[in-house]
Scaffold this motif. Structure first.
Motif, PDB file in Angstrom:
ATOM      1  N   MET A 287      35.935  18.265  27.627  1.00 15.28           N
ATOM      2  CA  MET A 287      34.720  18.608  26.892  1.00 15.28           C
ATOM      3  C   MET A 287      33.496  18.269  27.725  1.00 15.28           C
ATOM      4  SD  MET A 287      35.363  17.512  22.899  1.00 15.28           S
ATOM      5  CE  MET A 287      35.832  15.815  23.189  1.00 15.28           C
ATOM      6  N   LYS A 288      32.495  19.115  27.651  1.00 12.06           N
ATOM      7  CA  LYS A 288      31.227  18.752  28.280  1.00 12.06           C
ATOM      8  C   LYS A 288      30.361  18.048  27.249  1.00 12.06           C
ATOM      9  CE  LYS A 288      28.623  23.090  27.645  1.00 12.06           C
ATOM     10  NZ  LYS A 288      27.884  24.161  28.354  1.00 12.06           N
ATOM     11  N   LEU A 289      29.598  17.071  27.713  1.00 17.10           N
ATOM     12  CA  LEU A 289      28.733  16.304  26.822  1.00 17.10           C
ATOM     13  C   LEU A 289      27.353  16.939  26.803  1.00 17.10           C
ATOM     14  CD1 LEU A 289      28.617  12.487  26.401  1.00 17.10           C
ATOM     15  CD2 LEU A 289      26.512  13.821  26.401  1.00 17.10           C
ATOM     16  N   THR A 290      26.920  17.347  25.622  1.00 12.78           N
ATOM     17  CA  THR A 290      25.619  17.995  25.472  1.00 12.78           C
ATOM     18  C   THR A 290      24.771  17.220  24.476  1.00 12.78           C
ATOM     19  OG1 THR A 290      26.353  19.460  23.666  1.00 12.78           O
ATOM     20  CG2 THR A 290      26.671  20.246  25.930  1.00 12.78           C
ATOM     21  N   THR A 291      23.471  17.231  24.686  1.00  7.11           N
ATOM     22  CA  THR A 291      22.549  16.568  23.759  1.00  7.11           C
ATOM     23  C   THR A 291      21.564  17.593  23.206  1.00  7.11           C
ATOM     24  OG1 THR A 291      20.823  16.000  25.384  1.00  7.11           O
ATOM     25  CG2 THR A 291      22.693  14.473  25.174  1.00  7.11           C
ATOM     26  N   MET A 292      21.131  17.383  21.982  1.00  5.95           N
ATOM     27  CA  MET A 292      20.085  18.218  21.373  1.00  5.95           C
ATOM     28  C   MET A 292      19.094  17.296  20.676  1.00  5.95           C
ATOM     29  SD  MET A 292      20.226  21.220  18.455  1.00  5.95           S
ATOM     30  CE  MET A 292      20.444  22.619  19.541  1.00  5.95           C
ATOM     31  N   THR A 293      17.822  17.418  21.035  1.00  3.99           N
ATOM     32  CA  THR A 293      16.798  16.527  20.493  1.00  3.99           C
ATOM     33  C   THR A 293      15.551  17.319  20.131  1.00  3.99           C
ATOM     34  OG1 THR A 293      17.560  14.942  22.169  1.00  3.99           O
ATOM     35  CG2 THR A 293      15.635  14.328  20.873  1.00  3.99           C
ATOM     36  N   GLN A 294      15.024  17.071  18.947  1.00  6.75           N
ATOM     37  CA  GLN A 294      13.725  17.617  18.565  1.00  6.75           C
ATOM     38  C   GLN A 294      12.656  16.617  18.986  1.00  6.75           C
ATOM     39  OE1 GLN A 294      14.087  18.314  14.310  1.00  6.75           O
ATOM     40  NE2 GLN A 294      14.795  20.397  14.645  1.00  6.75           N
ATOM     41  N   VAL A 295      11.646  17.110  19.708  1.00 10.65           N
ATOM     42  CA  VAL A 295      10.575  16.241  20.185  1.00 10.65           C
ATOM     43  C   VAL A 295       9.225  16.915  19.966  1.00 10.65           C
ATOM     44  CG1 VAL A 295      11.979  15.070  21.930  1.00 10.65           C
ATOM     45  CG2 VAL A 295      10.721  17.132  22.559  1.00 10.65           C
ATOM     46  N   THR A 296       8.184  16.098  19.946  1.00 12.16           N
ATOM     47  CA  THR A 296       6.821  16.610  19.888  1.00 12.16           C
ATOM     48  C   THR A 296       6.312  16.853  21.310  1.00 12.16           C
ATOM     49  OG1 THR A 296       5.834  14.411  20.030  1.00 12.16           O
ATOM     50  CG2 THR A 296       6.423  15.202  17.830  1.00 12.16           C
ATOM     51  N   ILE A 297       5.123  17.394  21.421  1.00 13.10           N
ATOM     52  CA  ILE A 297       4.523  17.620  22.737  1.00 13.10           C
ATOM     53  C   ILE A 297       4.376  16.303  23.496  1.00 13.10           C
ATOM     54  CG2 ILE A 297       2.392  18.325  23.924  1.00 13.10           C
ATOM     55  CD1 ILE A 297       3.998  20.699  22.996  1.00 13.10           C
ATOM     56  N   ASP A 298       4.070  15.207  22.777  1.00 17.11           N
ATOM     57  CA  ASP A 298       3.936  13.918  23.453  1.00 17.11           C
ATOM     58  C   ASP A 298       5.242  13.130  23.470  1.00 17.11           C
ATOM     59  OD1 ASP A 298       3.550  13.662  20.685  1.00 17.11           O
ATOM     60  OD2 ASP A 298       2.185  11.962  20.856  1.00 17.11           O
ATOM     61  N   GLY A 299       6.373  13.825  23.267  1.00 14.21           N
ATOM     62  CA  GLY A 299       7.677  13.228  23.492  1.00 14.21           C
ATOM     63  C   GLY A 299       8.239  12.383  22.378  1.00 14.21           C
ATOM     64  N   VAL A 300       7.585  12.359  21.201  1.00 11.01           N
ATOM     65  CA  VAL A 300       8.075  11.548  20.084  1.00 11.01           C
ATOM     66  C   VAL A 300       9.269  12.238  19.437  1.00 11.01           C
ATOM     67  CG1 VAL A 300       7.500  10.599  17.802  1.00 11.01           C
ATOM     68  CG2 VAL A 300       5.805  10.557  19.646  1.00 11.01           C
ATOM     69  N   MET A 301      10.301  11.464  19.123  1.00 11.97           N
ATOM     70  CA  MET A 301      11.463  12.011  18.426  1.00 11.97           C
ATOM     71  C   MET A 301      11.677  11.343  17.067  1.00 11.97           C
ATOM     72  SD  MET A 301      14.706  10.279  20.410  1.00 11.97           S
ATOM     73  CE  MET A 301      15.814  10.963  19.188  1.00 11.97           C
TER      74      MET A 301
END
Length: 209
Positions: free
Chosen positions: A1-15
């Motif tokens: 399996m390949k390890l993938t990440t998904m993240t929602q962030v703001t323009i200034d990088g806040v998650m």
């Protein structure tokens, strides 16, 4: 399996606090939760649903796991119109949690990885399958990147600047070059960028005095 990440962030990088106003969202005085709600058009929603459907297994940090278990793990399909594929995937695929404090996970299909995390994740990646997905889990994502365990990283960037909150990337940390695999911007200004790590960046040589 390949390890993938998904993240929602703001323009200034806040998650932090993308989805609502839970206790997690408010830690350290954060009061701007829910900044991703209602953002993204139908194509972005379809991309997120399709991503979850591709997962063979999920890997979480403890905090994100507990948030997901308390929401996706306890709601009904009727309570999440439009996000049924996400709920089905999370409730039917194996879930792994990187934690030394979580002892008795209540969410069905959960395994706690408490010892030698690097070896445990290497063993998971060696299993046949498509994707071992990480969603949210900022501290875990940073650790995975620092240990060269991420094969692909998706950032969903919402056009807002919060000015406070936990950021995905630390102020000081390891450097990493990225190759852009896919990029799109939707009708609401949300951008989706898919990257693959590409070793260390190259820097301009220092000029001679």
């Amino acid at each position: 399996m390949k390890l993938t990440t998904m993240t929602q962030v703001t323009i200034d990088g806040v998650m932090q606090g993308n989805g609502g106003a839970s206790d997690e969202d408010r830690r350290n005085g954060f009061d701007r939760g829910g900044w991703a709600r209602g953002k993204g058009d139908n194509e972005t929603h379809a991309f997120i649903n399709q991503t979850y459907q591709r997962a063979d297994a999920f890997l979480f940090g403890r905090r994100t796991y507990e948030l997901f278990a308390g929401s996706w793990g306890s709601m009904t399909v009727q309570e999440v119109p439009g996000w049924e594929p996400v709920m089905r995937a999370l409730n039917t695929r194996p879930k792994y949690v990187a934690s030394t404090t979580l002892a008795d996970p209540a969410w069905s299909g959960t395994t706690v990885l408490s010892d030698d995390l690097a070896s445990a994740i290497a063993d998971l990646k060696a299993k046949p399958g498509g994707e071992l997905q990480v969603h949210g889990s900022g501290a875990l994502t940073r650790w995975l990147l620092a240990n060269d365990l991420v094969d692909e990283m998706t950032l969903i960037v919402v056009p807002v600047i919060l000015g406070q909150g936990a950021r995905l990337f630390p102020e000081t940390g390891p450097d990493l070059a990225l190759d852009l695999v896919e990029s799109r911007v939707d009708a609401k200004g949300v951008t989706t960028q898919v990257y693959r790590p590409a070793g260390r960046p190259r820097y301009a040589p220092a000029e001679a005095a």
